[in-house]
Design a protein around this motif. Structure first.
Motif, short mmCIF file in Angstrom:
data_model
loop_
_atom_site.label_atom_id
_atom_site.label_comp_id
_atom_site.label_asym_id
_atom_site.label_seq_id
_atom_site.Cartn_x
_atom_site.Cartn_y
_atom_site.Cartn_z
N GLU A 59 -37.20 56.64 -22.70
CA GLU A 59 -35.79 57.04 -22.64
C GLU A 59 -35.63 58.17 -21.63
O GLU A 59 -36.33 59.19 -21.72
N ASN A 120 -28.92 56.83 -21.54
CA ASN A 120 -27.76 57.14 -22.38
C ASN A 120 -26.47 56.99 -21.59
O ASN A 120 -26.35 57.51 -20.48
N GLU A 152 -27.90 52.96 -23.89
CA GLU A 152 -27.64 53.49 -25.24
C GLU A 152 -26.20 53.99 -25.32
O GLU A 152 -25.80 54.87 -24.56
N ASP A 182 -27.06 54.30 -30.33
CA ASP A 182 -27.80 55.55 -30.53
C ASP A 182 -27.28 56.28 -31.77
O ASP A 182 -26.13 56.09 -32.16
N LYS A 203 -30.69 52.58 -33.13
CA LYS A 203 -31.60 53.72 -33.24
C LYS A 203 -31.18 54.56 -34.45
O LYS A 203 -30.06 55.10 -34.47
#
Ligand code: C2E
Ligand code: MG
Ligand code: MG
Ligand code: MG
Length: 282
Positions: A59, A120, A152, A182, A203
């Motif tokens: 990530e 993200n 995400e 997320d 997640k």
């Protein structure tokens, strides 16, 4: 006297308001400049298979190497960037940089063909009409394959998606990009949106993992997310794993993937090759 006191307070409030507004403008301008001046950088935290410890993804996490204040974490600037919209150019830089660096790993580190890269996306980015064009352009520029990219989004975005958001996420999914929710479990959403959106992974928020050993309710939420993921054929990733006991409990409840300091801290780009080299991905 009282009238003076009230007037003074009102004055002070007005003053505070103006300094705050000024501060926001100045900091917004500073961050936009930072994007152009190459003051941002990415660290990469591995995501592993809980049974083997094999790295399946990394990530990308943004940092700001501020000329006076030193290395800043996202907690110090992402919220403001989200409010002012600076998160949009920042996020575009993050996506381009992550794809660029990961494309290099693919060609220089054996066994990384299957490695995924998670990036993200802020709510502001998901609301941009040109999001899909921006992503397309970056994938072409960098040569990074869509099928290895995971975007995400936060549960807030997924909560009440408007038609534009649904259409954009579907367009990304059609390109082979995986959409991951997320910090899952922190919103108050009905689960119906999970069927409307092309979501491929959940997640579990770190707050549940932190309490998983001592708090039966946190454990039940984690179990529920794992079951939900199984029912919807989604990958489930537990984030913020710090101990062997947390990792074991999650594996026992059927969670397949994890991320956290127990396995790897976020790494500087130069340290990524060192952890990826011995990896064998299926
Ligand atoms: P996130 O996406 O949920 O990322 C995970 C955060 O948890 C990271 O913090 C990571 O360093 C931290 N973390 C991972 N494992 C552990 C652990 O075992 N224990 C603890 N205590 N923390 C752990 P970081 O890098 O400070 O990022 C914080 C948040 O900032 C991210 O949460 C994400 O929401 C946001 N963010 C980071 N990079 C970007 C970006 O490029 N764009 C946008 N829009 N947001 C970003
Ligand atoms: Mg994330
Ligand atoms: Mg997260
Ligand atoms: Mg989180």
């Amino acid at each position: 006297d009282l009238a003076m006191y009230v007037a003074k307070r009102a004055g002070r409030r007005r003053y505070e308001f103006f300094t705050e507004a000024f501060d926001t403008d100045a900091r917004d301008a500073e961050l936009r400049r930072a994007v152009d001046n190459d003051e941002l950088l990415l660290h990469y935290q591995p995501i592993v298979a809980l049974d083997s410890g094999d790295i399946v993804a990394v990530e990308a996490l943004v940092r700001w190497n501020h000329p006076e204040r030193g290395l800043l974490m996202p907690g110090a600037f992402v919220e403001l960037a989200e409010e002012t919209g600076a998160v949009v150019p920042m996020g575009e830089w993050v996506l381009r940089e992550a794809c660029r660096e990961a494309a290099v790993w693919r060609t220089t580190i054996p066994g990384t063909d299957e490695l995924r890269v998670n990036v993200n996306l802020s709510p502001q980015q998901v609301m941009q009409a040109d999001l899909v064009d921006v992503v397309d352009r970056i994938l072409v520029e960098t040569g990074f394959p869509a099928a290895r990219l995971v975007l995400e989004i936060t549960e807030g975005v997924a909560l009440e998606p408007d038609e534009g958001v649904v259409t954009r996420l579907q367009a990304l999914r059609e390109r082979g990009i995986n959409i991951s929710v997320d910090d899952f479990g922190t919103g108050y959403s009905a689960l119906s949106y999970l069927r409307r959106l092309p979501v491929g992974a959940l997640k579990i928020d770190r707050s549940f993992i932190t309490d998983i050993v001592d708090d039966p309710e946190a454990r039940q939420v984690a179990e529920a997310v794992v079951r939900l993921g199984t029912a919807f054929r989604m990958y489930v990733v537990a984030e913020g794993i710090e101990t062997a006991e947390q990792a074991r409990m999650l594996a026992d409840m059927g969670c397949v993937f994890g991320q956290g300091y127990y396995f790897h801290r976020p790494l500087e780009p130069g340290a990524v090759a060192g952890v990826l080299a011995p990896v064998v991905l299926s």
